[in-house]
Design an enzyme around this catalytic site. Structure first.
Site, short mmCIF file in Angstrom:
data_model
loop_
_atom_site.label_atom_id
_atom_site.label_comp_id
_atom_site.label_asym_id
_atom_site.label_seq_id
_atom_site.Cartn_x
_atom_site.Cartn_y
_atom_site.Cartn_z
N PRO A 81 -3.42 5.56 39.30
CA PRO A 81 -4.76 4.83 40.32
C PRO A 81 -6.33 5.21 40.10
O PRO A 81 -6.70 4.39 39.50
CB PRO A 81 -4.18 5.01 41.86
N ARG A 150 5.01 -6.98 23.20
CA ARG A 150 4.65 -7.98 22.18
C ARG A 150 3.50 -8.35 21.05
O ARG A 150 3.54 -9.58 20.80
CB ARG A 150 4.34 -8.95 24.06
N ASP A 165 -3.96 -16.43 25.23
CA ASP A 165 -3.37 -16.05 26.19
C ASP A 165 -4.46 -15.72 27.38
O ASP A 165 -5.43 -15.40 26.46
CB ASP A 165 -2.89 -14.60 25.92
#
Length: 254
Positions: A81, A150, A165
């Site tokens: 994080p 991808r 996208d």
């Protein structure tokens, strides 16, 4: 003559044992033998205790990414994080890396000394998926592998489709993709917008950009501040103004 059941004679009664009959008591030496003192369970020698692993024992993180025969080293990616944001642009950057190595921490993460030591041997990126915390980095790594994979050549049927996208580098970098429609042209009395069935590629591209700007203004207005005013055409400015985000010529209005 009537048949009668014979009565057994007194002599058929077994005689009582004689008081002088010998008893079957075992002899005194028939008791269970007592084990000798030296028959107790042996105590293992001190040398039989579990050995203590040496300080240089292999470590799954600190010993990972050792150079191969070609001398190549990986780029180590650590999900945390407290790392830099993982974006579509970063995913596209990682596609060009020949070797990616992921290290998944648990709970509080990986010891900082291990990370510092790894930096002496390979490039290290600490990367965050967003402003939230997971119990471990495994799920975060799966997300990054999906986003990076991808973009690899041959994975998608149409490689050019990634340009439309959300967050794609280029015209869509600071925009969300607009609504998506598939077949059939009418579903439960809800038709696909006529413009998408027109076959006019220029008009379709303009409609998609307008819808991307509108959706970004609704859901992610913070992204609009990243739009460079010099990259906006007259139609872009008109749509932004309609959405409540007029362009002042230099920067996006709050």
């Amino acid at each position: 003559m009537a048949a009668t059941t014979p009565t057994p004679s007194a002599s058929a009664t077994p005689p009582a044992p004689s008081a002088n009959a010998p008893t079957a008591s075992p002899p005194a030496d028939a008791t269970a033998p007592t084990p000798p003192a030296d028959a107790t369970a042996p105590t293992p020698p001190a040398s039989a205790t579990a050995p203590t692993p040496p300080a240089s024992a292999p470590h799954p993180v600190s010993d990972a990414g050792q150079p191969v025969a070609s001398g190549a080293v990986p780029r180590l990616i650590i999900p945390t994080p407290s790392g830099r944001p993982f974006t579509q642009a970063l995913a596209a950057q990682y596609v060009s890396e020949p070797w990616l190595l992921f290290a998944c921490g648990r709970y509080e993460g990986i010891d900082s000394r291990v990370v510092d030591e790894a930096r002496t041997r390979m490039p290290v990126d600490e990367v965050s998926l967003g402003d939230f915390v997971l119990a471990g980095g495994e799920v975060a790594v799966l997300v990054m592998i999906e986003a990076i994979g991808r973009l690899q050549p041959g994975v998608l049927g149409n490689a050019d489709s990634v340009a439309d996208d959300s967050f794609a580098p280029g015209a869509m970098e600071s925009l969300l993709e607009g609504p998506v429609y598939t077949k059939p042209p009418v579903w439960r009395e809800r038709p696909v917008p006529d413009i998408l069935l027109s076959g006019h590629h220029g008009a379709i591209a303009r409609w998609r950009r307008d819808e991307a700007i509108r959706r970004t203004a609704r859901h992610r207005p913070d992204l609009l501040a990243r739009l460079a005013p010099e990259d906006l055409d007259e139609r872009d400015r008109a749509v932004l103004g309609e959405a409540g985000f007029p362009v002042d010529g230099e920067d996006m209005a709050d």
